[in-house]
Design a protein around this motif. Structure first.
Motif, mmCIF file in Angstrom:
data_model
loop_
_atom_site.group_PDB
_atom_site.id
_atom_site.type_symbol
_atom_site.label_atom_id
_atom_site.label_comp_id
_atom_site.label_asym_id
_atom_site.label_seq_id
_atom_site.Cartn_x
_atom_site.Cartn_y
_atom_site.Cartn_z
ATOM 1 N N VAL A 154 0.594 -1.293 0.194
ATOM 2 C CA VAL A 154 -0.124 0.002 0.247
ATOM 3 C C VAL A 154 0.515 1.189 -0.028
ATOM 4 N N LEU A 155 0.584 2.262 -1.477
ATOM 5 C CA LEU A 155 1.656 3.015 -1.131
ATOM 6 C C LEU A 155 -0.130 4.547 -0.651
ATOM 7 N N VAL A 156 0.512 5.644 0.466
ATOM 8 C CA VAL A 156 -0.076 6.531 0.785
ATOM 9 C C VAL A 156 -0.108 8.047 0.427
ATOM 10 N N MET A 157 -0.316 8.659 -0.939
ATOM 11 C CA MET A 157 0.140 9.770 -1.393
ATOM 12 C C MET A 157 -0.568 10.869 -1.017
ATOM 13 N N THR A 158 0.091 11.642 0.218
ATOM 14 C CA THR A 158 -0.627 12.671 0.669
ATOM 15 C C THR A 158 0.607 14.607 0.236
ATOM 16 N N ALA A 159 0.055 15.481 0.115
ATOM 17 C CA ALA A 159 0.559 16.558 0.041
ATOM 18 C C ALA A 159 0.546 17.436 1.333
ATOM 19 N N THR A 160 -0.324 16.694 2.903
ATOM 20 C CA THR A 160 0.017 17.148 3.726
ATOM 21 C C THR A 160 1.050 17.110 4.620
ATOM 22 N N PRO A 161 1.613 17.588 5.206
ATOM 23 C CA PRO A 161 3.127 17.219 5.530
ATOM 24 C C PRO A 161 2.674 16.402 7.529
ATOM 25 N N ILE A 162 2.744 15.901 7.655
ATOM 26 C CA ILE A 162 2.060 15.853 9.046
ATOM 27 C C ILE A 162 4.080 15.440 9.797
ATOM 28 N N PRO A 163 3.383 15.684 11.024
ATOM 29 C CA PRO A 163 4.663 14.116 11.837
ATOM 30 C C PRO A 163 4.359 12.578 11.618
ATOM 31 N N ARG A 164 5.634 11.821 12.278
ATOM 32 C CA ARG A 164 6.072 10.939 11.904
ATOM 33 C C ARG A 164 4.621 10.232 12.891
ATOM 34 N N THR A 165 4.584 10.458 14.468
ATOM 35 C CA THR A 165 4.637 9.546 15.413
ATOM 36 C C THR A 165 2.927 9.681 14.975
ATOM 37 N N LEU A 166 2.568 10.741 14.981
ATOM 38 C CA LEU A 166 1.245 11.678 14.307
ATOM 39 C C LEU A 166 -0.032 10.236 12.924
ATOM 40 N N ALA A 167 1.721 9.850 11.912
ATOM 41 C CA ALA A 167 0.878 9.547 10.976
ATOM 42 C C ALA A 167 1.503 7.782 11.573
ATOM 43 N N MET A 168 1.597 7.706 12.328
ATOM 44 C CA MET A 168 1.677 6.265 13.126
ATOM 45 C C MET A 168 0.883 5.916 13.220
ATOM 46 N N THR A 169 0.249 6.752 13.837
ATOM 47 C CA THR A 169 -1.038 7.212 15.304
ATOM 48 C C THR A 169 -2.186 6.390 14.642
ATOM 49 N N VAL A 170 -2.296 7.615 12.773
ATOM 50 C CA VAL A 170 -3.884 7.642 12.162
ATOM 51 C C VAL A 170 -3.449 6.234 11.802
ATOM 52 N N TYR A 171 -2.658 5.913 10.787
ATOM 53 C CA TYR A 171 -2.299 5.384 10.143
ATOM 54 C C TYR A 171 -2.006 3.737 10.031
ATOM 55 N N GLY A 172 -1.404 3.925 10.907
ATOM 56 C CA GLY A 172 -0.461 2.746 11.158
ATOM 57 C C GLY A 172 0.739 2.456 11.442
ATOM 58 N N ASP A 173 1.094 1.167 10.844
ATOM 59 C CA ASP A 173 2.946 1.440 10.782
ATOM 60 C C ASP A 173 3.143 1.304 9.268
ATOM 61 N N LEU A 174 3.429 2.533 9.841
ATOM 62 C CA LEU A 174 3.242 3.009 7.893
ATOM 63 C C LEU A 174 4.997 3.780 8.324
ATOM 64 N N ASP A 175 5.953 3.183 7.170
ATOM 65 C CA ASP A 175 7.057 4.101 6.225
ATOM 66 C C ASP A 175 6.723 4.680 5.499
ATOM 67 N N VAL A 176 7.929 6.185 5.221
ATOM 68 C CA VAL A 176 7.789 7.569 5.022
ATOM 69 C C VAL A 176 8.673 7.819 3.961
ATOM 70 N N SER A 177 8.081 8.330 2.838
ATOM 71 C CA SER A 177 8.777 8.836 1.827
ATOM 72 C C SER A 177 8.618 9.770 2.004
ATOM 73 N N ILE A 178 9.810 11.208 1.054
ATOM 74 C CA ILE A 178 9.368 12.626 0.405
ATOM 75 C C ILE A 178 9.618 12.906 -0.410
ATOM 76 N N ILE A 179 9.278 13.808 -0.999
ATOM 77 C CA ILE A 179 10.142 14.275 -2.378
ATOM 78 C C ILE A 179 9.816 15.822 -1.620
ATOM 79 N N ASP A 180 10.958 15.745 -1.775
ATOM 80 C CA ASP A 180 11.027 17.235 -1.745
ATOM 81 C C ASP A 180 11.352 18.315 -2.908
ATOM 82 N N GLU A 181 11.075 18.041 -3.828
ATOM 83 C CA GLU A 181 11.883 18.635 -5.036
ATOM 84 C C GLU A 181 10.734 18.724 -5.930
ATOM 85 N N LEU A 182 10.591 20.391 -6.409
ATOM 86 C CA LEU A 182 9.767 20.393 -7.303
ATOM 87 C C LEU A 182 10.648 20.146 -8.615
#
Ligand code: ADP
Ligand code: MG
Length: 694
Positions: free
Chosen positions: A418-446
């Motif tokens: 499962v790949l969940v895509m979002t434009a809203t930056p949320i802190p990692r702990t929060l992401a894990m609390t809401v979405y379970g055990d998630l790994d995070v990848s970040i596109i930090d370049e336009l």
């Protein structure tokens, strides 16, 4: 009386009110009532002077001491009300009762000094309080100190149930707290010096002072978050053990062909890195659960497509889920357009897919001839079955909770990546609390060559110059969005201004074609209009926020947002993200009426001063307060948080998570912690059965 006693047996409640409380607040038992916490507290030691009532920094409710110097029942029958003038010697204030005015009038004695309590509102330079609480002075003395104010619904209020009445019932049952068993393990309460549960429940309803209240609140926040974390961890741990994932070991023909023949541009460094991370993850044999974060316009769609091709190369099917029909349609068009040449079979499934086509899609999914399914919530319906679903992409995650994702996992013998895509930056702990055990990848370049969108704040008086600017862009062959607020699709006046705007614009730019979209249109018409604009056939799109997320028309260079003052920051940022997708200079014009408040102006100035999504969302949190964002986040949770905030209680989340991890490490089945287990089962009864999924 015990925690599971029906509340109808509490003195003063009875069967009728018990039903009301159940329907309105979900309170059935004495234990539930004890867990109905005040939403805030007022300090009943302070007495205000009427002459001091002014300005905006008043507390939510004030306490006044004085006498009723006149009373009159006005109006007839059901519309009658009591208007009483209350004086404290420094001034007078109007008090009003709409319910049982005559009884109230009889009960008030003009010769007695009362302490009244309520929320003063200013109207035509007169202060007034509706339905104040009224106490004699001696009763008011008993009531001194911090008093809880309980959340109520309109219906409860109209049935005469007040915060004070609830407080009285709670006083009645407070003694039983002593018999309520602690639900947190002793090692945790002791280790973190948390207030014990019985003491906490007493303190939250009847705090002796601020310090005690703070400790009680902390303990309750911790408890809520602890069980939330426990739930997510138990689930993800069993999943990690039991859930094997597809092994996507190879890069095959589809990916290669696409990469060499169809890729319209060089991938950015960030896109390449993220694809590598995802690939590595999908080759481990463990099911992937990954959050892909990237600002609007950073090119997430392309990443998703390349990953889907890897899935197809490895003999599985892929599915992309979007939150709205327009978005799903657009993804379908973009992805079909990009990948048409390499012979991938892609289909679109939404709520408005005709039955015949739907049947065809169902069949194609089952016999494996469809490689990629793109759609809305329609794709998680039970009737949709895949031959071999291996990869799922969820775009703009915040509208899909864990439970909905779980539905997708149920669709396959081996859980898909499962790949969940979002434009809203949320802190990692929060992401894990809401979405379970998630790994995070970040596109930090336009993508390169993008010029930051130039954002301008303009007032009604400057309209003409705005239209001149639009005209210049149109003459250069560019396209223009004009967006109107339509917060509630049923608001007639909004729809009216949108229609008027459309007519005005069509008239003003006679030589250009104007498309027109709003949320109440039939999907087919919506599509037709969007397509006119996307294909370049129409030059201007007059629309509501239905275009907010995801729509991609690189030739559009101007985004005009009407009544910008009515939008939230993240919404404005999303809208702005619709332009600046090509190499040309783009503009975002925030139109506002002249007279806006200080806060609104500051909000709009955040937009004119930065294009960085991270800064915008931080400012949003600060300016708007956590309320709205909280709501969005919470919608992803299996239970409602009464006390803790996902947005502002970051440190408590960390601590609760650490404690939950510690407990599960030492006692994975919670076998030696029956009280924890019981509370967990009680809280999560009726939510997704995690054990079954894994
Ligand atoms: P978002 O991350 O907001 O979903 P999109 O995937 O819609 O962004 O991409 C935004 C635009 O950038 C699209 O027009 C897309 O074709 C373009 N794009 C994506 N990747 C690149 C790239 N590496 N170079 C140039 N343009 C790109
Ligand atoms: Mg997108």
């Amino acid at each position: 009386m015990a925690p599971d006693t029906d509340i109808k047996f509490v003195k003063g409640i009875g069967p009728a009110r018990a039903l009301l409380l159940r329907d309105e607040l979900g309170i059935k038992t004495v234990g539930d009532l004890l867990r109905h916490y005040p939403s805030h507290y007022v300090d009943r030691s302070a007495i205000y002077r009427i002459s001091d009532l002014r300005g905006s920094d008043l507390p939510a409710a004030v306490q006044l001491r004085g006498r009723f110097i006149s009373m009159s029942v006005q109006g007839e029958g059901r519309k009658s009300r009591l208007v009483a003038i209350f004086s404290d010697g420094t001034g007078t204030i109007e008090t009003v009762w709409f319910q049982r005015p005559r009884q109230v009038a009889r009960a008030l004695n003009p010769d007695v000094t009362y302490v009244i309590f309520g929320k003063p509102v200013e109207f035509n330079r007169h202060w007034s309080i509706a339905h104040p609480e009224v106490d004699t002075e001696s009763a008011a003395t008993d009531r001194k100190g911090l008093r809880g104010v309980y959340p109520l619904t309109e219906k409860l209020r109209s049935r005469g149930i007040s915060s004070r009445l609830i407080a009285a019932w709670i006083d009645e049952i407070l003694p039983i707290t002593a018999s309520i068993p602690e639900v947190l393990p002793h090692e945790i309460t002791a280790g973190l010096s948390l207030m014990p549960l019985d003491q906490t429940l007493r303190a939250i309803h009847r705090p002796a002072n601020m310090l005690e209240l703070d400790k009680a609140r902390y303990r309750l926040k911790f408890e809520e978050l602890f069980f939330l974390e426990l739930n997510i961890l138990r689930y993800s741990r069993s999943r990690n053990k039991a859930l094997r994932g597809h092994i996507f070991g190879k890069i095959g023909q589809y990916f290669h062909d696409f990469y060499s023949q169809c890729l319209p541009f060089e991938l950015t460094g960030a896109q390449k890195r993220v694809i590598k991370e995802i690939r590595a993850d999908m080759a481990t044999g463990r099911q992937m659960n990954r959050l892909l974060q990237g600002d609007v316009g950073s090119g997430k769609t392309l990443v998703a497509l390349l990953c889907m091709l890897i899935a197809i190369d490895n003999g599985t099917q892929a599915c992309l889920m979007a939150p709205t029909e327009i978005l799903a349609t657009q993804h379908f068009q973009t992805i079909s357009g990009l990948a048409a040449a390499i012979g991938v079979n892609i289909r679109l499934l939404t709520g408005s897919t005709p039955a015949r086509e739907r049947g065809e899609i169902h069949a194609g999914l089952l016999d494996g001839t469809i490689h990629i399914l793109i759609g809305t919530h329609a794709v998680i319906e039970d009737t949709v079955r895949f031959a071999n679903l291996g990869f799922v992409v969820i775009d703009e995650q915040h509208r899909f909770g864990v439970a909905q994702r779980a539905k997708l996992w149920n669709k396959a013998a081996i859980a898909p990546h499962v790949l969940v895509m979002t434009a809203t930056p949320i802190p990692r702990t929060l992401a894990m609390t809401v979405y379970g055990d998630l790994d995070v990848s970040i596109i930090d370049e336009l993508p390169p060559g993008r010029k930051p969108v130039l954002t301008l704040l303009r007032y009604d008086s400057q309209r003409q110059s705005v239209y001149d600017g639009i005209h210049r862009q149109l003459l250069q062959g560019r396209q223009v969005y004009i967006v109107y607020p339509l917060i509630d699709e049923n608001e007639k006046s909004d729809l009216h201004s949108l229609e008027q705007g459309y007519e005005f614009i069509s008239h003003l730019f006679k030589d250009f074609k104007v498309a027109y979209v709003h949320g109440r249109m039939k999907p087919a018409e919506k599509d037709r209009q969007m397509t006119r604009f996307a294909s370049g056939d129409a030059h201007i799109l007059v629309a509501t926020t239905v275009i907010e997320v995801g729509v991609n028309v690189p030739n559009a260079s101007v985004m005009v947002i009407e009544n910008a003052e009515r939008f939230g920051l993240s919404q404005l940022h999303q809208l702005r993200g619709r332009v600046g997708r090509g190499a040309d200079q783009s503009y975002c014009i925030l139109m506002s009426k002249e007279s806006i408040g200080k806060d609104t102006r500051r909000r709009l100035e955040v937009m004119t001063s930065t294009t960085d999504g991270f800064i915008v969302s931080e400012a949003d949190l600060k300016l708007r307060g956590p309320g709205d964002i909280e709501g969005t986040m919470q919608s992803g949770l299996p239970i409602e948080l009464k006390m803790a905030s996902l947005v502002t209680d970051g440190p408590v989340i960390e601590s609760a998570r650490a404690a939950a991890i510690g407990l599960l490490d030492s006692d994975p089945s919670l076998g030696s912690h029956p009280a924890v287990r019981a509370r967990w089962a009680e809280l999560f009864a009726g939510t997704q059965d995690w054990a079954r999924i894994s």
